[in-house]
Every structure is written in structure tokens, then in C-alpha cells.
Design a protein around this motif. Sequence first.
Motif, PDB file in Angstrom:
ATOM      1  N   GLU A  35       0.818  -1.205   0.000  1.00  0.00           N
ATOM      2  CA  GLU A  35       0.000   0.000   0.000  1.00  0.00           C
ATOM      3  C   GLU A  35       0.853   1.258   0.000  1.00  0.00           C
ATOM      4  N   ALA A  36       1.957   1.224   0.713  1.00  0.00           N
ATOM      5  CA  ALA A  36       2.826   2.399   0.799  1.00  0.00           C
ATOM      6  C   ALA A  36       3.494   2.723  -0.523  1.00  0.00           C
ATOM      7  N   LEU A  37       3.616   1.736  -1.392  1.00  0.00           N
ATOM      8  CA  LEU A  37       4.266   1.941  -2.683  1.00  0.00           C
ATOM      9  C   LEU A  37       3.299   2.394  -3.772  1.00  0.00           C
ATOM     10  N   GLN A  38       2.018   2.406  -3.490  1.00  0.00           N
ATOM     11  CA  GLN A  38       1.029   2.692  -4.536  1.00  0.00           C
ATOM     12  C   GLN A  38       0.861   4.197  -4.736  1.00  0.00           C
ATOM     13  N   ASN A  39       1.941   4.805  -5.224  1.00  0.00           N
ATOM     14  CA  ASN A  39       1.969   6.245  -5.489  1.00  0.00           C
ATOM     15  C   ASN A  39       3.117   6.531  -6.438  1.00  0.00           C
ATOM     16  N   ALA A  40       3.303   7.802  -6.793  1.00  0.00           N
ATOM     17  CA  ALA A  40       4.322   8.170  -7.765  1.00  0.00           C
ATOM     18  C   ALA A  40       5.725   7.812  -7.285  1.00  0.00           C
ATOM     19  N   LEU A  41       5.967   7.999  -5.987  1.00  0.00           N
ATOM     20  CA  LEU A  41       7.286   7.655  -5.450  1.00  0.00           C
ATOM     21  C   LEU A  41       7.558   6.167  -5.574  1.00  0.00           C
ATOM     22  N   GLY A  42       6.563   5.354  -5.269  1.00  0.00           N
ATOM     23  CA  GLY A  42       6.734   3.912  -5.376  1.00  0.00           C
ATOM     24  C   GLY A  42       7.023   3.471  -6.796  1.00  0.00           C
ATOM     25  N   VAL A  43       6.306   4.072  -7.767  1.00  0.00           N
ATOM     26  CA  VAL A  43       6.555   3.740  -9.170  1.00  0.00           C
ATOM     27  C   VAL A  43       7.979   4.125  -9.557  1.00  0.00           C
ATOM     28  N   ASP A  44       8.416   5.297  -9.132  1.00  0.00           N
ATOM     29  CA  ASP A  44       9.768   5.744  -9.479  1.00  0.00           C
ATOM     30  C   ASP A  44      10.826   4.840  -8.866  1.00  0.00           C
ATOM     31  N   LEU A  45      10.608   4.413  -7.623  1.00  0.00           N
ATOM     32  CA  LEU A  45      11.570   3.513  -6.976  1.00  0.00           C
ATOM     33  C   LEU A  45      11.676   2.185  -7.725  1.00  0.00           C
ATOM     34  N   LYS A  46      10.545   1.631  -8.066  1.00  0.00           N
ATOM     35  CA  LYS A  46      10.582   0.336  -8.759  1.00  0.00           C
ATOM     36  C   LYS A  46      11.126   0.471 -10.175  1.00  0.00           C
ATOM     37  N   LEU A  47      10.841   1.584 -10.838  1.00  0.00           N
ATOM     38  CA  LEU A  47      11.387   1.786 -12.180  1.00  0.00           C
ATOM     39  C   LEU A  47      12.896   1.980 -12.118  1.00  0.00           C
ATOM     40  N   THR A  48      13.368   2.696 -11.100  1.00  0.00           N
ATOM     41  CA  THR A  48      14.814   2.849 -10.913  1.00  0.00           C
ATOM     42  C   THR A  48      15.470   1.489 -10.708  1.00  0.00           C
ATOM     43  N   ALA A  49      14.817   0.621  -9.943  1.00  0.00           N
ATOM     44  CA  ALA A  49      15.350  -0.729  -9.741  1.00  0.00           C
ATOM     45  C   ALA A  49      15.409  -1.503 -11.048  1.00  0.00           C
ATOM     46  N   ALA A  50      14.414  -1.302 -11.925  1.00  0.00           N
ATOM     47  CA  ALA A  50      14.421  -1.990 -13.219  1.00  0.00           C
ATOM     48  C   ALA A  50      15.585  -1.521 -14.079  1.00  0.00           C
ATOM     49  N   TYR A  51      15.887  -0.226 -14.054  1.00  0.00           N
ATOM     50  CA  TYR A  51      17.051   0.284 -14.784  1.00  0.00           C
ATOM     51  C   TYR A  51      18.355  -0.234 -14.177  1.00  0.00           C
TER      52      TYR A  51
END
Length: 564
Positions: A35-51
Amino acid sequence: MKKKVIYSTILAGLLLWGCSEDFTEKAATGALSDEALQNALGVDLKLTAAYSAMDGERINRQGEGVAAGGDNWWSDVVSDDAHRGSTDGDNTALFQVETLDWQTGNNWFLGRWSAIFGGVNRCNAVLDLISQIPDGDFTQQAGEALFLRAYYNFELQKFYGNVPFLSVENLVNQEFNQPNPGPIWAQIEADLTEAIGMLGSDVVVGRANSWVAKAYLGKALLYQGKYAAALTQLNDVINNGPYSLNAEFVDNFNFAGENGPESLFAIQFSADTGRSFNGNGAGTLNYPGGGPLGTCCGFYQPTQDLVNAYQTSGGLPLLDTYADTDVASDYGINSADPFTPHAGPLDPRLDYTVSRRGIDYNGFGLNPGKEWIRATFQDISGPYLPKKNVYQADEVDANRGTGGWGSDWSGINYNILRYADVLLMAAEAAVETNDLGTALNYVNQVRNRAKNMTYVQTVDGTGDAANYEIEPYGSFANQTEARKAVRFERRLELGMEGHRLFDLRRWGIAMETINTYIQNEGEDLYLSGYDSKFSTYQAKHDLYPIPVNAIDQSGGVLTQNPGY
């Protein structure tokens, strides 16, 4: 993105949400709840991890860690471009890779497989998270995740051929044991096509955009022999995109030229002061085994065959006869003994790609030969050193990082895709559609850059270091000649950048080329029994084996590639 963000460190440093009398309902220490990740910051964190998974370092993986990186240097040692280097007895598993003694349990095959699938899973995690957020526009982020998933799957496809496709649904349902009935080109094309429609066109350092996705779609189509469709995509990037060739070839491989106009998509390495793990960990072995750098470990040495390819006549390469004569080398000659360098005409890109005796080594002074080579004269590594992966002397502070056991973690970006590659892929597609005028134009753009750049200078900064001679092609007489010229140009321009083996395979000439090279290289290095160390390249070697560890962990759902 230049400073890599380590995903787990960021998550550990953020405030944890949730309060309950029952401690079992709290998020684990160092992690955030869904639930804490379901926001713009969470998306950016996970996308950074993908890169960040592109370099193979910041990811949980199995197998050989050095094999996990995105520069694919160790696949060059299977080709005619590079020797494994070091000594024959150092790292037996890579010696087996080079000499075509391929065992399905070899940790190098597992290392790359494991790292790539880690990247695929991180992309799926981004797409899954976005689907759970009801508000906000995450079109760009979803497009980047789709592009990255296509990139990782493209790597799997070109390495292993018959691979499973893991979807978001597989991730959510933890259905990771998917079959591998054949190529996944259709899924790669679909992801790239969708990504093109979602991505913006602006160039943002370290991020994918629509132009990069179009270029990659062109590359995927080219690999499948869909030449007309590939040319359409690549022409769009060339004619309408924001990219161009650097004026100086060497700026693709130094700090000053990073993320310049030629760089479409690159792994963003950096070298912090002191001990740093933001650099190229997969390339830690690939520095001189002696000399003023004090580096380790003498791996990834260019071949005599590659050096010979840079010979010219009238400014043009010797397409059919380059292997008939050798560029003079100091193999078998100690540094204290006299040596006469090669006096014949050479393409100047040689001395930006390969370090040889008597030529300045990235500003560190003249290469003295044997003193900087780790192996004895009896090993199969030869007399040359790589240059593109090694920092410049005046950029040590900016580009040299250190890791454990004193290893170097270079901060030089690795260009996964640069504009010269796009031009040459388009030239190849043009040849196959018999558009020889377009092919000539694109090849000559690359050659003219090499002609007009600043040539390697002598150590005192005056005059050319060798007899450099390079000119554009005047014309192509026919399709056969054009095909030969374009393929040869790819080797000259992209040598020691991790592309050669995959080019030979997709052209269907790997078996003939590599078996001939093995025979010739032993003769060139005057090594009796050189070729006896190698197995014969067979049809099965056109794909790496599926790691037996992966087959076992799948419970037999995965099947092995033919011949293993």
C-alpha cells in the motif's frame, strides 16, 4: 540516473507506515508495504530498480557475477575479436567458454541468465504496481518499463534462443516456471510497439524515449530478417531523431563524451571517490596485468585477427585478404628487446580500440609490450590490450572507482546502443532490400567520421602515431560487395563492444568464421598446438545452453537447447 540508486538502500531509509497492536501486521524492517508503494514515489523507486538491473550488479542472482553485466564482453571471447586473456589456468570456466567446451552447468551461462530474468521481473513489478494505482498518469513510466522488458527479453533471445516469456500475470501469481517452446520475438515486438506509443520523445539522460524504442524495434526486426520493416524504423530515427555522430570517435569511451549526441541508450556508471560500487563491476577483470595503472587482471585481450582487420589499401579495408598478412606484433619479444612497429597503412580506429606496443595507452604513456601483459608467451592471450573500457589518464579522478581486493570499477558508461550502430544496422537493412545508395551513404558517414577525427598522436602530442589511411567508399558494385563492406564496417567500428559474436550468429557465418579464425590465430601467434586447445565450433554453439540449474529449478518445465 548518473548516480545509481541502490533500491534496497532507498527503501530501508524511508519511513515505514502502519501501526497495529499485532506486530505481525507491520511491514518488515527495511521494506515498504504494498500500500505504501502505490503512489508516484513507489513507481519511481521500482522503475529505478528496473534500470539498475542492466549492469547485473544490484540484483539477486545466481552464477558468475562477472558474467551478469550488460556489456557482454565475455561473449566477444567466443568470437574472433577477443581472447579471454590472463593465463590459461585462471578462471577455468571462462577458459571453457572461450575454447568451446560448453557445459550446461557453467556458471558464466547461469550468471547472465539469472541477471536478465531479474531485470524482467523488476519490469513486471513496475507494470503491476501501476495497474494498482487508480489515480495519476503513469503512461511514460509504463512505456519505460515495457521498453526495458523488451530490452531484457532481447538479451535473453540473442543469448539463448528458446526462452520463456514472463508476464505480469506470471509475477502476480508466482508462476515462474514457464515453458520455453521457441523464440519470443513476437512478445518483444509487441512490447516495443506499445512502448513507442507511450514514451515521450525528449532525451533524458539514462532514460528510454520513443526514439530509443524505435531503434530497438528496428534492431529486433533486423535480427529476424525483416529488413524492409527494420529499415523503416531505423530511417525514422536517423532522419527525424535528435542523434548524430560525435566528432571524435574516442568520445564514445571517455568521461568528456558521456551521454553525448551519439549515445541513444547507455548503462550509467559512475566512479565515486574511494571505494565505489556504482562503476562497471562486470568489467573488473579487464585491465592491464601490469604497468602504471597497477590494475588487475589482464582479461579481455584483442586478437591478432581483429588487429589485422584494420589494415587498409587506398584507404579502404582489405575485405577478402586482411588475414593474409599480419600487422607486426611484439608477441614473443620481451619489453627490453628491440621491436619495429608496423609501417603499413592502418585504419586509425585500431589505436582507439586496441593497445599495442609503441602506441600511447590512453594518456598513460607508450605501451611497452610484454611488461603490461599478464600471460606468458605460451598462453593463448596474445600481445594486445583493450582500450575502450579503460579510463583516460586525465580522467582518473572522475572515472576510476575501486571495489574489493583492489579491483577497478570504471565509471565509463557502456553504450548499449549508439548512433553509429543505428547507421550500420540501417545500412545492413538497405543492402538486403537492394537500396545500395542508402547503404553507401550510411557506411560513409561512419567512415568519414573516422577520417576527419583527430588521429592518435605520438606521446609528445605531435604527429600521427602510425601510418593512418582511411577513405570513404566510392561506390558498391553490387549487393554482394555492399553486404561484405557493411558487415566488415560493423567490426571495425564496434570492435570490443560486445556485438561481434551475435552478428556472426545472425548472419549464419559463425561456424565458418570462428573455425577459420582459430586455425589462423595459432599460426599468427606462432603457437604450436594452439588450435588443439579448442573444440570445433558446431551448429549448437549458435545458442548458449540453457543453464542446467534453471532447468532443475523449473522442475523440468524448461527444455534444453539442441545439441547439449
